[in-house]
Scaffold this motif. Structure first.
Motif, PDB file in Angstrom:
ATOM      1  N   SER A 152       0.810  -1.215   0.000  1.00  0.00           N
ATOM      2  CA  SER A 152       0.000   0.000   0.000  1.00  0.00           C
ATOM      3  C   SER A 152       0.846   1.269   0.000  1.00  0.00           C
ATOM      4  O   SER A 152       0.303   2.363  -0.187  1.00  0.00           O
ATOM      5  CB  SER A 152      -0.927   0.019   1.227  1.00  0.00           C
ATOM      6  N   LEU A 153       2.145   1.140   0.199  1.00  0.00           N
ATOM      7  CA  LEU A 153       3.001   2.326   0.224  1.00  0.00           C
ATOM      8  C   LEU A 153       3.091   2.955  -1.170  1.00  0.00           C
ATOM      9  O   LEU A 153       3.061   2.249  -2.180  1.00  0.00           O
ATOM     10  CB  LEU A 153       4.398   1.952   0.721  1.00  0.00           C
ATOM     11  N   PRO A 154       3.203   4.275  -1.250  1.00  0.00           N
ATOM     12  CA  PRO A 154       3.201   4.954  -2.557  1.00  0.00           C
ATOM     13  C   PRO A 154       4.311   4.485  -3.486  1.00  0.00           C
ATOM     14  O   PRO A 154       4.111   4.416  -4.696  1.00  0.00           O
ATOM     15  CB  PRO A 154       3.370   6.435  -2.180  1.00  0.00           C
ATOM     16  N   GLU A 155       5.496   4.183  -2.950  1.00  0.00           N
ATOM     17  CA  GLU A 155       6.634   3.832  -3.791  1.00  0.00           C
ATOM     18  C   GLU A 155       6.847   2.322  -3.888  1.00  0.00           C
ATOM     19  O   GLU A 155       7.915   1.868  -4.302  1.00  0.00           O
ATOM     20  CB  GLU A 155       7.907   4.482  -3.251  1.00  0.00           C
ATOM     21  N   PHE A 156       5.818   1.541  -3.535  1.00  0.00           N
ATOM     22  CA  PHE A 156       5.974   0.087  -3.590  1.00  0.00           C
ATOM     23  C   PHE A 156       6.267  -0.376  -5.021  1.00  0.00           C
ATOM     24  O   PHE A 156       5.596   0.020  -5.970  1.00  0.00           O
ATOM     25  CB  PHE A 156       4.706  -0.606  -3.094  1.00  0.00           C
ATOM     26  N   GLY A 157       7.283  -1.216  -5.144  1.00  0.00           N
ATOM     27  CA  GLY A 157       7.561  -1.876  -6.417  1.00  0.00           C
ATOM     28  C   GLY A 157       8.101  -0.990  -7.506  1.00  0.00           C
ATOM     29  O   GLY A 157       8.148  -1.400  -8.664  1.00  0.00           O
ATOM     30  N   ILE A 158       8.528   0.236  -7.193  1.00  0.00           N
ATOM     31  CA  ILE A 158       9.065   1.134  -8.219  1.00  0.00           C
ATOM     32  C   ILE A 158      10.590   1.062  -8.194  1.00  0.00           C
ATOM     33  O   ILE A 158      11.209   1.282  -7.158  1.00  0.00           O
ATOM     34  CB  ILE A 158       8.597   2.586  -8.000  1.00  0.00           C
ATOM     35  N   THR A 159      11.171   0.744  -9.322  1.00  0.00           N
ATOM     36  CA  THR A 159      12.619   0.676  -9.469  1.00  0.00           C
ATOM     37  C   THR A 159      13.083   1.909 -10.244  1.00  0.00           C
ATOM     38  O   THR A 159      12.518   2.223 -11.297  1.00  0.00           O
ATOM     39  CB  THR A 159      13.025  -0.593 -10.222  1.00  0.00           C
ATOM     40  N   TYR A 160      14.095   2.597  -9.722  1.00  0.00           N
ATOM     41  CA  TYR A 160      14.497   3.886 -10.278  1.00  0.00           C
ATOM     42  C   TYR A 160      15.784   3.767 -11.093  1.00  0.00           C
ATOM     43  O   TYR A 160      16.708   3.031 -10.730  1.00  0.00           O
ATOM     44  CB  TYR A 160      14.696   4.906  -9.155  1.00  0.00           C
ATOM     45  N   TYR A 161      15.811   4.538 -12.202  1.00  0.00           N
ATOM     46  CA  TYR A 161      17.003   4.636 -13.038  1.00  0.00           C
ATOM     47  C   TYR A 161      17.161   6.085 -13.489  1.00  0.00           C
ATOM     48  O   TYR A 161      16.167   6.798 -13.692  1.00  0.00           O
ATOM     49  CB  TYR A 161      16.902   3.720 -14.265  1.00  0.00           C
ATOM     50  N   ILE A 162      18.390   6.498 -13.641  1.00  0.00           N
ATOM     51  CA  ILE A 162      18.680   7.829 -14.155  1.00  0.00           C
ATOM     52  C   ILE A 162      18.817   7.722 -15.674  1.00  0.00           C
ATOM     53  O   ILE A 162      19.638   6.954 -16.180  1.00  0.00           O
ATOM     54  CB  ILE A 162      19.963   8.403 -13.534  1.00  0.00           C
ATOM     55  N   VAL A 163      17.991   8.476 -16.391  1.00  0.00           N
ATOM     56  CA  VAL A 163      17.970   8.405 -17.851  1.00  0.00           C
ATOM     57  C   VAL A 163      17.991   9.829 -18.414  1.00  0.00           C
ATOM     58  O   VAL A 163      17.841  10.809 -17.687  1.00  0.00           O
ATOM     59  CB  VAL A 163      16.713   7.659 -18.360  1.00  0.00           C
ATOM     60  N   ARG A 164      18.176   9.901 -19.717  1.00  0.00           N
ATOM     61  CA  ARG A 164      18.060  11.177 -20.427  1.00  0.00           C
ATOM     62  C   ARG A 164      17.138  10.948 -21.629  1.00  0.00           C
ATOM     63  O   ARG A 164      17.471  10.188 -22.545  1.00  0.00           O
ATOM     64  CB  ARG A 164      19.416  11.699 -20.876  1.00  0.00           C
ATOM     65  N   PHE A 165      15.997  11.625 -21.605  1.00  0.00           N
ATOM     66  CA  PHE A 165      15.028  11.457 -22.675  1.00  0.00           C
ATOM     67  C   PHE A 165      15.497  12.168 -23.936  1.00  0.00           C
ATOM     68  O   PHE A 165      16.193  13.184 -23.883  1.00  0.00           O
ATOM     69  CB  PHE A 165      13.666  12.000 -22.247  1.00  0.00           C
ATOM     70  N   ARG A 166      15.101  11.621 -25.062  1.00  0.00           N
ATOM     71  CA  ARG A 166      15.507  12.172 -26.357  1.00  0.00           C
ATOM     72  C   ARG A 166      14.981  13.606 -26.506  1.00  0.00           C
ATOM     73  O   ARG A 166      13.807  13.892 -26.258  1.00  0.00           O
ATOM     74  CB  ARG A 166      14.962  11.304 -27.493  1.00  0.00           C
ATOM     75  N   GLY A 167      15.881  14.511 -26.871  1.00  0.00           N
ATOM     76  CA  GLY A 167      15.518  15.904 -27.030  1.00  0.00           C
ATOM     77  C   GLY A 167      15.715  16.737 -25.772  1.00  0.00           C
ATOM     78  O   GLY A 167      15.516  17.962 -25.815  1.00  0.00           O
ATOM     79  N   CYS A 168      16.091  16.100 -24.654  1.00  0.00           N
ATOM     80  CA  CYS A 168      16.305  16.838 -23.403  1.00  0.00           C
ATOM     81  C   CYS A 168      17.800  16.947 -23.111  1.00  0.00           C
ATOM     82  O   CYS A 168      18.591  16.085 -23.493  1.00  0.00           O
ATOM     83  CB  CYS A 168      15.590  16.145 -22.245  1.00  0.00           C
ATOM     84  N   LYS A 169      18.174  17.996 -22.398  1.00  0.00           N
ATOM     85  CA  LYS A 169      19.581  18.228 -22.088  1.00  0.00           C
ATOM     86  C   LYS A 169      19.941  17.912 -20.641  1.00  0.00           C
ATOM     87  O   LYS A 169      21.086  18.060 -20.251  1.00  0.00           O
ATOM     88  CB  LYS A 169      19.941  19.692 -22.400  1.00  0.00           C
ATOM     89  N   LYS A 170      18.963  17.519 -19.839  1.00  0.00           N
ATOM     90  CA  LYS A 170      19.240  17.216 -18.439  1.00  0.00           C
ATOM     91  C   LYS A 170      18.753  15.812 -18.101  1.00  0.00           C
ATOM     92  O   LYS A 170      17.844  15.273 -18.744  1.00  0.00           O
ATOM     93  CB  LYS A 170      18.584  18.243 -17.516  1.00  0.00           C
ATOM     94  N   ASP A 171      19.368  15.238 -17.076  1.00  0.00           N
ATOM     95  CA  ASP A 171      18.987  13.894 -16.636  1.00  0.00           C
ATOM     96  C   ASP A 171      17.672  13.937 -15.861  1.00  0.00           C
ATOM     97  O   ASP A 171      17.363  14.921 -15.179  1.00  0.00           O
ATOM     98  CB  ASP A 171      20.081  13.294 -15.755  1.00  0.00           C
TER      99      ASP A 171
END
Length: 638
Positions: free
Chosen positions: A522-541
């Motif tokens: 029931s926790l808000p962040e349950f089961g979320i796995t995080y990665y640092i990415v850079r989306f196409r067209g963006c200049k920041k992570d």
């Protein structure tokens, strides 16, 4: 017969290192070979030259420069590309590996180093009697330079803490993790039956780790930010490659963890031993005099079966218990709630009349105007439902993040009490998945939310005295996150923990474990796995959250979600291995592309494919796994 010149032209000397049993010296041999010699013939020549009385059946050839196994014994040296400069190693395929289990215990187990990690995990879980091996994988621990300096100093001490499974098991077919014996468990308590208690009742792997002293806790790496969690998640091994191919050596230490938070068949009425090795957590043994609450007699309601039974009783003219209401009559909720929109002129909560129908919420100025046009209609399919609750302050809020073309719109809804909150939040959760309140899971969701709120309540149940804090020995630091140890004193934490424990002290052990898992889910962040990415067209992570049913784009500075894409709306995804970019197509011609900054793009690709694979599981499949489908969905081709 050929001349010496011809012989030298057609053949060459191949250097092979031979790894023998532990304690024996490593030997090197030169074998005269030709390019048309197959791998099986090379191994036969090598064994004949070694002349050692040993079982070599588990040995295979490992090519150091190519970082690969030569397992296809019918292939020739020319087909593999082996030439005179190749350095081959004749080594066992099964080697010892140190595994840190979820309960922090470390075991040493003989594991295959030549098969892919997916098969190795299946082998490990079978040895440890863990079901659903596809939900687990192996994770590299975080590098710690300080620990490396102290490695030699604490080596003997660390060895004493390792449980050697091979020594415990004894001869094949006997021991702690016998492959020929299956434990039977009491259906009520979930404890091992007497016939197998000798095998499984005192299993050191199922016991919780004793309280860890605060100084030891301080040494452990504890991720405090999404960036820290992203660094940890970069360590997942590739399921389509072997341990040796990923640089894992004999006696290396890896973490055995649940990788995919999509637990199948998690039901104490079916397989009660599922949760025994789920997570090792501490339940304080206070008062066990009260009679345990038993929910084992509650029937499971299947929608199709219930609908057929309802139809049958109606046609026969008999009375029905209304297990399933008219499936064409979708329930709705109506009540006065408070609304707050941060990005609009409305700066405070204001009362409105809310109507929840199907998967949408409409709100009106008052109840009398509900027959007209609503002020606004909120479509919840694909939205994020975040709890905004403080039980002690009687704050029961729901934060809705509604997907739009340019990001997410925030809506805050405030309920008056726990009952109202449980009903509306359960409806929001189902609507976010495209389901209505007609689903039988709605009632279960309401009960789970109410149970979670009860656990967060610090007030003891009626008729039950408050716990005696002074007579209880407890390291409160072992039960809470570091931010709470800085905010509260140890005695304050102990009081809060014991007061909350009063709400579950009357539950049976199995029900308490299920309640713990439900609260965790029931926790808000349950089961979320995080990665640092850079989306196409963006200049920041930015941060990408991967869950069992969606991808979440998160702003790195504010930590707030910007956009959510659900797997149900995904058409296809692929990886450009040259530029290491993941591209995903969703409905309505929405394309998302990004490169991974905190890990290799293969890790995220495998996560997406793994969750889609797990969604294909069905109860009629029993214990069989479609390994070929898993490989197609997760194993990219570079």
């Amino acid at each position: 017969m050929v001349t010496a010149a011809e012989y030298g032209h057609n053949s060459w000397d191949l250097l092979v290192q031979v790894d023998q049993r532990e304690g024996d010296e490593t030997m090197k041999f030169k074998i005269r070979v030709k390019g048309d010699l197959h791998i099986g013939g090379l191994m036969l020549k090598l064994v004949e030259k070694i002349k050692a009385p040993q079982d070599w059946s588990d040995h295979a050839l490992w090519w150091e420069q190519k970082n690969s196994w030569l397992l296809k014994t019918h292939w020739t040296l020319d087909k593999y590309g082996v030439q005179a400069d190749a350095a081959l190693r004749f080594t066992p395929q099964h080697k010892a590996l140190c595994l840190v289990l979820p309960n922090m215990k470390t075991i040493r187990l003989t594991v295959t180093f030549s098969a892919v990690v997916f098969k190795a995990v299946v082998e490990i879980c079978r040895a440890l009697n863990i079901r659903r091996s596809e939900e687990l994988s192996l994770l590299k621990p975080m590098d710690d330079s300080k620990k490396k300096k102290k490695k030699d100093k604490g080596k003997e001490e660390a060895e004493d803490d390792i449980i050697d499974m091979d020594n415990i098991s004894g001869p094949a077919g006997t021991g702690l993790y016998s492959k020929t014996m299956t434990a039977t468990y009491d259906p009520e308590s979930g404890t091992p039956a007497s016939a197998t208690s000798l095998w499984f009742g005192e299993n050191p792997l199922t016991a919780s780790q004793p309280n860890v002293p605060p100084d030891e806790l301080a040494k452990m790496f504890q991720p405090l930010s999404m960036e820290d969690k992203a660094a940890i998640n970069a360590g997942w091994l590739d399921s389509s490659s072997s341990l040796m191919e990923q640089g894992i050596q004999e006696n290396d230490r890896l973490l055995l963890r649940f990788k995919y938070h999509c637990f199948f068949d998690l039901n104490p009425k079916c397989k009660r031993r599922k949760s025994c090795l789920f997570f090792s957590y501490h339940i304080c043994k206070l008062t066990m005099s009260a009679k345990p609450v038993d929910h084992s007699d509650e029937p499971e309601i299947d929608e199709v079966e219930a609908a057929l039974a309802h139809l049958e009783t109606t046609l026969e003219g008999r009375s029905t218990d209304r297990i399933l209401e008219d499936i064409t009559d979708i329930p709705k909720l109506e009540d006065t709630l408070k609304l707050y929109r941060p990005k609009r002129l409305l700066r405070t909560f204001k009362d409105y009349w809310f109507v929840f129908r199907d998967t949408s919420i409409s709100y009106y100025k008052n109840k009398e105007s509900a027959n007209g046009e609503p002020i606004e209609q909120l479509h919840l399919r694909g939205c994020e439902v975040v709890p905004d609750v403080n039980v002690t302050e009687k704050k029961f809020g729901i934060k809705l993040l509604l997907p739009v073309a340019d990001g997410m719109n925030e809506v805050y809804i405030r309920c008056e009490n726990e009952t109202q909150y449980a009903k509306w939040k359960a409806a929001c959760i189902l609507a976010s998945k495209g389901k209505t309140m007609a689903y039988s899971s709605y009632r279960t969701e309401v009960k789970n939310i109410q149970s979670f709120l009860q656990m967060k309540s610090l007030a003891p149940p009626p008729g039950q005295a408050s716990p005696d804090v002074d007579s209880m020995e407890m390291n409160a630091e072992c039960f809470v996150s570091p931010r709470y140890t800085k905010k509260y004193k140890a005695k304050q934490l102990t009081t809060r923990i014991l007061e909350a424990h009063q709400n579950i002290s009357q539950l049976s052990l199995m029900d308490a474990k299920m309640r713990f898992i439900q609260a965790w889910q029931s926790l808000p962040e349950f089961g979320i796995t995080y990665y640092i990415v850079r989306f196409r067209g963006c200049k920041k992570d930015e941060i990408l959250g991967v869950s069992n049913n969606r991808l979440i784009r998160i702003d790195m500075s504010t930590r707030l979600p910007l956009t959510t894409w659900r797997f149900a709306n995904m058409k296809q995804w692929n990886v450009n291995w040259e530029i290491r970019q993941v591209a995903i197509e969703f409905d309505q011609n929405v394309w998302v592309a990004f490169t991974c900054q905190s890990c290799d793009c293969r890790v995220v690709h495998e996560y997406i494919g793994g969750y889609i694979f797990l969604s294909t599981r069905a109860k009629d499949q029993n214990e069989t796994l479609d390994e070929e489908l898993f490989r197609k969905l997760t194993g990219g081709q570079e």
